[in-house]
Write a protein that holds these residues in place. Structure first.
Motif, short mmCIF file in Angstrom:
data_model
loop_
_atom_site.label_atom_id
_atom_site.label_comp_id
_atom_site.label_asym_id
_atom_site.label_seq_id
_atom_site.Cartn_x
_atom_site.Cartn_y
_atom_site.Cartn_z
N ALA A 91 14.59 1.01 4.99
CA ALA A 91 14.50 2.09 6.03
C ALA A 91 15.03 0.99 7.45
CB ALA A 91 13.05 2.35 6.42
N THR A 92 15.54 1.73 8.14
CA THR A 92 16.21 0.93 9.56
C THR A 92 15.39 0.57 10.61
OG1 THR A 92 16.87 3.33 10.27
CG2 THR A 92 18.46 2.22 9.23
N ASP A 93 13.96 1.22 10.38
CA ASP A 93 12.86 0.38 11.20
C ASP A 93 12.25 -0.64 10.91
OD1 ASP A 93 11.54 2.16 9.36
OD2 ASP A 93 10.48 3.08 11.05
N GLY A 94 11.64 -0.46 9.69
CA GLY A 94 10.92 -1.69 9.02
C GLY A 94 11.83 -2.71 8.47
N ASP A 95 12.82 -2.06 7.81
CA ASP A 95 14.02 -3.06 7.55
C ASP A 95 13.69 -3.76 6.30
OD1 ASP A 95 16.65 -3.58 7.61
OD2 ASP A 95 16.45 -5.03 9.24
N THR A 96 12.56 -3.54 5.37
CA THR A 96 12.22 -4.50 4.23
C THR A 96 12.88 -4.23 3.18
OG1 THR A 96 10.27 -3.08 3.35
CG2 THR A 96 9.94 -4.49 5.35
N GLY A 97 13.09 -3.15 2.73
CA GLY A 97 13.61 -2.88 1.46
C GLY A 97 12.78 -3.11 0.01
N GLN A 98 11.67 -3.21 0.50
CA GLN A 98 10.28 -3.41 -0.60
C GLN A 98 9.78 -2.19 -1.03
OE1 GLN A 98 9.54 -7.86 1.26
NE2 GLN A 98 7.76 -6.44 1.48
N VAL A 99 10.01 -1.10 -0.55
CA VAL A 99 8.98 -0.18 -1.06
C VAL A 99 9.80 0.44 -2.41
CG1 VAL A 99 8.11 2.18 -0.50
CG2 VAL A 99 7.96 0.61 1.10
N GLY A 100 11.05 0.73 -2.22
CA GLY A 100 11.65 1.27 -3.63
C GLY A 100 11.45 0.54 -4.79
N PRO A 101 11.62 -1.04 -4.89
CA PRO A 101 11.46 -1.83 -5.90
C PRO A 101 9.66 -1.91 -6.21
CG PRO A 101 12.82 -3.04 -4.41
CD PRO A 101 12.34 -1.72 -3.77
N GLY A 102 8.89 -1.64 -5.20
CA GLY A 102 7.45 -1.53 -5.30
C GLY A 102 7.15 -0.45 -6.16
N ILE A 103 7.78 0.62 -5.76
CA ILE A 103 7.26 1.84 -6.63
C ILE A 103 7.56 1.61 -8.22
CG2 ILE A 103 7.94 4.40 -6.99
CD1 ILE A 103 8.34 4.53 -3.77
N ALA A 104 8.82 1.08 -8.23
CA ALA A 104 9.16 0.85 -9.59
C ALA A 104 8.32 -0.02 -10.44
CB ALA A 104 10.70 0.48 -9.81
N ALA A 105 7.68 -0.95 -9.90
CA ALA A 105 6.89 -1.96 -10.46
C ALA A 105 5.44 -1.11 -10.65
CB ALA A 105 6.62 -3.21 -9.40
N TRP A 106 4.88 -0.21 -9.69
CA TRP A 106 3.88 0.37 -9.85
C TRP A 106 3.91 1.37 -11.09
CZ3 TRP A 106 -0.74 -0.68 -8.26
CH2 TRP A 106 -0.80 -1.35 -7.02
N ALA A 150 0.93 -1.17 0.08
CA ALA A 150 0.21 0.13 -0.09
C ALA A 150 0.69 1.18 -0.11
CB ALA A 150 -1.13 0.03 1.14
N THR A 151 1.87 1.34 0.58
CA THR A 151 2.84 2.21 0.87
C THR A 151 3.51 2.66 -0.73
OG1 THR A 151 3.46 1.99 3.13
CG2 THR A 151 4.92 3.40 1.80
N SER A 152 3.88 1.59 -1.36
CA SER A 152 4.69 1.86 -2.76
C SER A 152 3.60 2.28 -3.74
CB SER A 152 5.33 0.63 -3.07
OG SER A 152 4.40 -0.53 -3.19
N TYR A 153 2.41 1.79 -3.41
CA TYR A 153 1.19 2.32 -4.25
C TYR A 153 0.89 3.90 -4.08
CZ TYR A 153 -3.45 3.54 -5.76
OH TYR A 153 -4.88 4.26 -6.21
#
Lengths: 265, 333
Positions: free
Chosen positions: A120-135, A96-99
């Protein structure tokens, strides 16, 4: 070159101490800062602007208080900040964040490059950057450690992978997530701080972006947190002191016995 | 019942170890639900023998999509191929390794197939009754463990931290099906090109997948002293790591850096020499199986995480330790 940098405000952890009794992090009085790994993206973006001209826009999704992170980025040299903020965004997972961020980027308009921290050093997923690219359906390079070349249509980058550095050529616009090796973040200047103080930070809401309610916030998040545990971090291992020749020999012997008992040698 | 999938990884036709680690995770999940385990591999020029090893190590089926255009990992093409397979076969769950390619591919695919994804899991389980995948991962620098599930979307997807599970041994009695699939032309995304590859001057290390990591910090005092750690690492066939301090001083290159702004490691044995143990460094080593610390300061944070610690002078302890490991190897005791 127009660059958009999505950043995140996170709890500052560099001065956090561990509670010796519980073995967990002491979180009282923790202040919020720009995600430390985003600073490398901000610095890389400012350097590209200095070289090629254009504009650097920082973007964050968060509460009103996250304006502070945007102003810090402006103080470093970014041109403007945009806050994506709405109660409806609360509880968003990386999908939802990357959307939401990708829609905000579309709303900003023309851009050549999106730069993001590796994670990000809190959530630590590294998924939002690639997710934005995909969207956005734009080319993506993750773990970028160096920008080799920028032409009017392409960017050539090195990405740190397990066996070395993979060199990729991507057409613009593209999205890069960067690692520490790419830059050495500058400190805000006095002039930058003055500029940040007077900068207006516009807010984009879900209505402004005409977002689909089924894709934002907790409701729009496919993942749900079912349990949070606070693991005891301390291990209470055996600690020996090596003093003098004999003491050192004993300590080393103790370690050898330990390694032997765990079948590590 | 739909299948459990794992994404295998190859480099120049050779399978990477994470492929087998994922199979041991997937095997447990598939057995719990009484379904099949399928390993998906993309690449070019992979022998039958190599594919067969995926069966021997836990897979019931192997889907291999073979094409020269899949030789290198390019997320745009790989994601289209995987999304296409997911839409066609509808697996229950998809597990990939939390490697540079897994952590790039999976978020891209999660958006394309509209499902949830949990990053860098260290535990996976199946919820009784619902068959939901329970995905547990460390967050906030390893200070919390969050268990996450994807109740309403399929497949359920997770990346799994390398070295957080052991591969199953080769079992040649296992039988399974190898299915070679052709790459559909329309899935090839021509936009991004691999134009080269560069390695470090010294031997390039992959600290995230090492069994043993020997790291040095500020307490090592200068670059030359890392020779002692290099020797120590050799005794374990391990690799060299470093704290941020040591990397920022130029003693070792960035790919060696362990911690929040570097790599997270989960080796069997982590040795920290001259590392005080900042919150950021500890975040990168918490899931190590055993931690040994050597440091002069008895109050150093690193000792809280140590399974065995030596408070002492590194420059006295390390030479003795190296000599003792040498004699241990010769005499076997």
């Amino acid at each position: 070159m127009n660059i958009i940098i999505p950043i995140k405000q996170v709890p500052e952890t560099s001065n956090v101490k561990m509670d010796k009794e519980t073995g967990t992090m002491i979180r009282d009085g923790v202040v919020s800062v720009i995600n430390p790994l985003d600073l490398y993206a901000i610095e890389a973006g400012i350097q590209l602007k200095e070289q090629f001209g254009g504009k650097v826009t920082v973007l964050t999704m968060g509460p009103q208080a996250a304006t502070k992170a945007l102003k810090e980025a402006i103080a470093m040299g970014c041109d403007e900040g945009i806050l994506v903020s709405d109660r409806k965004f609360a509880g968003a997972d990386t999908w939802a964040t990357s959307y939401t961020l990708s829609e905000a980027i579309k709303h900003i308009g023309e851009y050549d490059l999106v730069l993001a921290g590796e994670r990000a050093t809190d959530g630590d997923t590294g998924q939002v950057g690639p997710g934005i690219a995909a969207w956005l359906d734009i080319p993506l390079a993750t773990y970028v450690s160096k920008i080799d070349e920028v032409t009017s249509n392409n960017i050539t980058v090195e990405r740190l992978v397990e066996e070395g550095y993979q060199i990729l050529e991507l057409p613009l616009p593209a999205l890069l997530t960067v690692v520490k090796e790419i830059s050495n973040p500058r400190l805000p200047t006095l002039r930058g701080k003055k500029k940040a103080r007077v900068s207006e930070v516009p807010i984009m809401s879900a209505a402004d972006l005409q977002l689909d309610d089924a894709r934002i916030g907790l409701k729009g998040s496919p993942t749900k947190v079912v349990k949070i545990g606070y693991p005891k971090v301390t291990r209470g291992g055996k600690i020996v002191t090596a003093v003098g020749e004999e003491g050192t020999n004993e300590a080393v012997e103790g370690l050898i016995k330990f390694l032997e008992s765990k079948e590590l040698i | 019942m739909s299948y459990v999938w794992t994404i295998a990884e190859q480099s120049k036709g050779k399978l990477r170890d994470v492929s087998f680690e994922l199979l041991s995770r997937g095997r447990k999940l598939a057995d719990t639900m009484d379904t099949k385990l399928c390993s998906v591999l993309m690449g070019s020029h992979v022998s039958d023998e190599t594919l067969q090893e995926l069966i021997y190590r836990g897979a019931d089926e192997v889907y291999f999509i073979e094409d020269p255009r899949l030789e290198n990992f390019i997320v745009e093409t790989y994601s289209k191929v995987l999304s296409d397979l997911i839409k066609q076969y509808k697996p229950h769950s998809v597990l990939a390794a939390a490697t540079s390619s897994g952590r790039t591919l999976m978020p891209y695919v999660a958006i394309q197939v509209k499902t949830g994804l949990t990053a860098d899991c260290t535990e996976l389980d199946i919820e009784e009754g619902t068959n939901h995948l329970l995905q547990t991962r460390p967050a906030i620098g390893g200070n919390i463990m969050a268990t996450i599930k994807t109740p309403d979307h399929r497949p359920q997807m997770a990346t799994v931290r390398p070295k957080s599970s052991r591969s199953l041994p080769i079992d040649k009695a296992r039988v399974g099906k190898i299915i070679r699939l052709q790459l559909k032309d329309e899935l090839v995304d021509p936009r991004v090109k691999v134009v080269g590859f560069r390695k470090d001057a010294e031997e390039f290390v992959n600290i995230e997948e090492a069994e043993v990591v020997v790291s040095g910090g500020k307490g090592m005092k200068k670059q030359d002293n890392f020779v002692m750690l290099r020797d120590l690492a050799k005794h374990f066939d391990g690799v060299l790591g470093a704290s941020r301090d040591a990397v920022d001083r130029g003693w070792l290159s960035y790919p060696h850096q362990v911690g929040l702004s570097g790599k997270t490691v989960s080796p069997k044995l982590y040795i920290a020499a001259g590392i005080s143990g900042s919150i950021q460094h500890l975040a990168g080593i918490k899931t190590s199986e055993y931690i040994v610390a050597i440091n002069q300061d008895p109050d150093a944070n690193i000792f809280q995480l140590a399974d065995f610690g030596i408070v002492g002078n590194l420059f006295e302890v390390l030479p003795k330790l190296n000599a003792r490991l040498e004699s241990y190897k010769k005499e076997g005791k």
